[in-house]
Design an enzyme around this catalytic site. Structure first.
Site, PDB file in Angstrom:
ATOM      1  N   ARG A 185      40.841  41.037  44.995  1.00  0.00           N
ATOM      2  CA  ARG A 185      40.969  41.885  43.815  1.00  0.00           C
ATOM      3  C   ARG A 185      40.174  43.176  44.018  1.00  0.00           C
ATOM      4  O   ARG A 185      39.417  43.300  44.986  1.00  0.00           O
ATOM      5  CB  ARG A 185      40.477  41.153  42.562  1.00  0.00           C
ATOM      6  CG  ARG A 185      39.081  40.593  42.764  1.00  0.00           C
ATOM      7  CD  ARG A 185      38.250  40.574  41.570  1.00  0.00           C
ATOM      8  NE  ARG A 185      37.956  41.885  41.073  1.00  0.00           N
ATOM      9  CZ  ARG A 185      37.072  42.718  41.623  1.00  0.00           C
ATOM     10  NH1 ARG A 185      36.422  42.406  42.732  1.00  0.00           N
ATOM     11  NH2 ARG A 185      36.843  43.901  41.099  1.00  0.00           N
ATOM     12  N   GLY A 186      40.343  44.087  43.031  1.00  0.00           N
ATOM     13  CA  GLY A 186      39.778  45.424  43.177  1.00  0.00           C
ATOM     14  C   GLY A 186      40.878  46.272  43.796  1.00  0.00           C
ATOM     15  O   GLY A 186      41.488  45.863  44.801  1.00  0.00           O
ATOM     16  N   ALA A 187      41.139  47.431  43.183  1.00  0.00           N
ATOM     17  CA  ALA A 187      42.326  48.210  43.578  1.00  0.00           C
ATOM     18  C   ALA A 187      42.419  48.481  45.088  1.00  0.00           C
ATOM     19  O   ALA A 187      43.449  48.170  45.704  1.00  0.00           O
ATOM     20  CB  ALA A 187      42.362  49.511  42.766  1.00  0.00           C
ATOM     21  N   ARG A 244      50.865  42.415  40.682  1.00  0.00           N
ATOM     22  CA  ARG A 244      50.002  43.006  39.653  1.00  0.00           C
ATOM     23  C   ARG A 244      50.464  44.448  39.423  1.00  0.00           C
ATOM     24  O   ARG A 244      50.615  45.198  40.387  1.00  0.00           O
ATOM     25  CB  ARG A 244      48.522  42.985  40.070  1.00  0.00           C
ATOM     26  CG  ARG A 244      47.934  41.588  40.143  1.00  0.00           C
ATOM     27  CD  ARG A 244      46.418  41.632  40.276  1.00  0.00           C
ATOM     28  NE  ARG A 244      45.779  41.867  39.001  1.00  0.00           N
ATOM     29  CZ  ARG A 244      44.464  42.112  38.868  1.00  0.00           C
ATOM     30  NH1 ARG A 244      43.688  42.163  39.933  1.00  0.00           N
ATOM     31  NH2 ARG A 244      43.935  42.307  37.682  1.00  0.00           N
ATOM     32  N   GLN A 265      33.874  39.485  36.458  1.00  0.00           N
ATOM     33  CA  GLN A 265      33.651  40.136  37.757  1.00  0.00           C
ATOM     34  C   GLN A 265      32.240  40.721  37.856  1.00  0.00           C
ATOM     35  O   GLN A 265      31.664  40.786  38.942  1.00  0.00           O
ATOM     36  CB  GLN A 265      34.673  41.265  37.981  1.00  0.00           C
ATOM     37  CG  GLN A 265      36.100  40.792  38.223  1.00  0.00           C
ATOM     38  CD  GLN A 265      36.902  40.687  36.935  1.00  0.00           C
ATOM     39  OE1 GLN A 265      36.342  40.482  35.861  1.00  0.00           O
ATOM     40  NE2 GLN A 265      38.200  40.810  37.031  1.00  0.00           N
ATOM     41  N   ASP A 309      41.662  51.888  38.531  1.00  0.00           N
ATOM     42  CA  ASP A 309      42.868  51.247  39.076  1.00  0.00           C
ATOM     43  C   ASP A 309      44.056  52.192  39.145  1.00  0.00           C
ATOM     44  O   ASP A 309      44.969  51.997  39.944  1.00  0.00           O
ATOM     45  CB  ASP A 309      43.237  50.015  38.248  1.00  0.00           C
ATOM     46  CG  ASP A 309      42.294  48.874  38.577  1.00  0.00           C
ATOM     47  OD1 ASP A 309      41.174  48.873  38.033  1.00  0.00           O
ATOM     48  OD2 ASP A 309      42.650  48.043  39.422  1.00  0.00           O
ATOM     49  N   ASN A 346      41.132  51.251  34.002  1.00  0.00           N
ATOM     50  CA  ASN A 346      40.152  50.417  34.712  1.00  0.00           C
ATOM     51  C   ASN A 346      39.991  49.134  33.903  1.00  0.00           C
ATOM     52  O   ASN A 346      40.588  48.964  32.835  1.00  0.00           O
ATOM     53  CB  ASN A 346      38.824  51.153  34.887  1.00  0.00           C
ATOM     54  CG  ASN A 346      37.900  50.436  35.858  1.00  0.00           C
ATOM     55  OD1 ASN A 346      38.306  50.064  36.962  1.00  0.00           O
ATOM     56  ND2 ASN A 346      36.660  50.188  35.465  1.00  0.00           N
ATOM     57  N   LYS A 347      39.200  48.225  34.412  1.00  0.00           N
ATOM     58  CA  LYS A 347      39.013  46.908  33.802  1.00  0.00           C
ATOM     59  C   LYS A 347      38.822  47.000  32.288  1.00  0.00           C
ATOM     60  O   LYS A 347      38.123  47.877  31.797  1.00  0.00           O
ATOM     61  CB  LYS A 347      37.797  46.238  34.460  1.00  0.00           C
ATOM     62  CG  LYS A 347      37.442  44.868  33.969  1.00  0.00           C
ATOM     63  CD  LYS A 347      38.592  43.891  33.917  1.00  0.00           C
ATOM     64  CE  LYS A 347      39.349  43.737  35.209  1.00  0.00           C
ATOM     65  NZ  LYS A 347      40.664  43.052  35.019  1.00  0.00           N
TER      66      LYS A 347
HETATM   67  O1  MRU Z   1      41.229  42.802  37.721  1.00  0.00           O
HETATM   68  P1  MRU Z   1      40.377  43.352  38.820  1.00  0.00           P
HETATM   69  O2  MRU Z   1      39.144  42.566  39.075  1.00  0.00           O
HETATM   70  O3  MRU Z   1      41.178  43.605  40.075  1.00  0.00           O
HETATM   71  O4  MRU Z   1      39.936  44.771  38.275  1.00  0.00           O
HETATM   72  C1  MRU Z   1      39.165  45.584  39.099  1.00  0.00           C
HETATM   73  C2  MRU Z   1      38.700  46.835  38.474  1.00  0.00           C
HETATM   74  O5  MRU Z   1      39.000  47.130  37.347  1.00  0.00           O
HETATM   75  C3  MRU Z   1      37.918  47.753  39.363  1.00  0.00           C
HETATM   76  O6  MRU Z   1      37.023  48.502  38.626  1.00  0.00           O
HETATM   77  C4  MRU Z   1      38.866  48.694  40.082  1.00  0.00           C
HETATM   78  O7  MRU Z   1      39.910  48.004  40.687  1.00  0.00           O
HETATM   79  C5  MRU Z   1      38.173  49.516  41.096  1.00  0.00           C
HETATM   80  S1  MRU Z   1      37.620  48.602  42.491  1.00  0.00           S
HETATM   81  C6  MRU Z   1      36.960  49.759  43.517  1.00  0.00           C
END
Ligand code: MRU
Length: 356
Positions: free
Chosen positions: A55-57, A98, A205, A246, A256-257
């Protein structure tokens, strides 16, 4: 335990030695269990992204790049057209795992571009080029994170209190990370920050990953529940907010999250700068504003049941579980990319980035 180098060189996504599988660190088991998963088919790759094992973009993009290369090798085709048809099927399937992080489709489109630009080549030659491309996506991310970290570090000074939301560190990216990058880089240079990490409901997270990374690296981290961001700001403990992203629209609106926009609203109220850090691959000029960004909706069980010994709400209670929200551009002080720092008006500064 303090091991900065170990954290910034975490092996979160890679190709297996023979190049036929993708190996990921299973982020759903952290911080208690370090488990690596080997992904070899489309379903395993889809599931790993959908279930947030990776996970994480940026990490999702890297995994998708390696993943489509692995799947391309398994295509049984005699002609280019047959090969391309199967390639697109795999690509569309992975892409549907996703919807919000643009890095997923960005990486897959880059890989498809290699296929379509080399129609005249043999399939083994195309596969060779695909391998080079997915490795390049990963290499570039390492460089981008380093550059973002350098730019971000110019915005803060030794001893500052920083609030972050979700996880945008080495696990979510490559090497230093984005939002956490300046903190790791600063630590490497002898600086000390006091970081407040939102736990980040409902998938935690911040608690499971951000506080793990920072604690292991010997960076002063304090874990707070999401609803405590206001009090630490009011106490005067926060000099800046650093968050990842994201998808960023052309006007600067940022997905973002879930919970990020609330942090930005609080930061504006308390006069604290709010910085978004991310690579230009997260900017989507096809989205004019945040209204064009699809927000992923996830299973209500993540709110009611996950991480609890027994359900915390009646079965019949409705839940709304958006995984991301949009932070309005007007709440963002600056967007830090590998090509430089964009200040408002973002419409102009973002466009200028792409002409550099
Ligand atoms: O659902 P996730 O854990 O993939 O969400 C991640 C985030 O929102 C991060 O802040 C984003 O992807 C940036 S990671 C460098």
């Amino acid at each position: 335990m303090c091991n900065l180098n170990e954290v910034t060189h975490i092996d979160n996504v890679r190709l297996s030695e023979d190049g036929k599988k993708v190996i990921i660190l299973n982020q759903t088991r952290l911080p208690n269990v370090t488990e690596y998963l080997t992904l070899g088919n489309a379903e395993e790759l889809y599931d790993a992204i959908f279930e947030l094992k990776v996970r994480g973009a940026p990490a999702i993009g890297i995994c998708a790049g390696y993943g489509i290369y692995v799947l391309a090798q398994s295509i049984n085709a005699d002609t280019y057209d047959e090969f391309y048809k199967e390639f697109v099927k795999h690509k569309d399937y992975l892409n549907s795992s996703r919807p919000t992080a643009v890095n997923l489709s960005w990486a897959l489109n880059r890989m498809e571009g290699i296929v379509t630009a080399n129609k005249e080549k043999t399939i083994p030659d195309i596969l060779k080029l695909l391998e080079e491309e997915c490795r390049a996506i990963h290499e570039e991310d390492i460089k981008m994170c380093t550059a973002i970290s350098e730019y971000g570090l110019t915005l803060i000074k030794d001893g500052d209190g920083i609030l972050t939301h979700c996880n945008a560190g080495p696990l979510a990216t490559s090497r230093y990370g984005t939002a956490l990058g300046p903190l790791f880089l600063g630590k490497e240079r002898g600086m000390n920050f006091k970081v407040f990490a939102d736990e980040t409901r409902p998938l935690l997270q911040g608690a499971r990953l951000t506080s793990y990374e920072l604690e292991k690296a010997g960076i002063d981290v304090t874990l707070i529940c999401d609803n405590m961001a206001g009090i630490v700001m009011k106490n005067g403990w926060i000099k800046a907010c650093f968050v990842g992203c994201d998808r960023i629209a052309a006007n600067g609106d940022t997905a973002n999250k879930i919970g990020t926009s609330g942090v930005a609203i609080l930061a504006q109220y308390y006069g604290i700068p709010f910085y978004v850090l991310g690579p230009t691959s997260t900017i989507d000029l096809n989205c004019q504003t945040g209204r064009d960004i699809e927000i992923e909706l996830r299973d209500p069980k993540e709110i009611k049941e996950k991480f609890y010994r027994e359900p915390m709400a009646l079965k019949e209670v409705k839940c709304y579980n958006p995984a991301f929200d949009i932070t309005d551009y007007s709440l963002i002080t600056a967007i830090v990319t590998e090509k430089g720092i964009c200040y408002p008006p973002f419409q102009d500064s973002i466009r200028a980035l792409f002409h550099k």
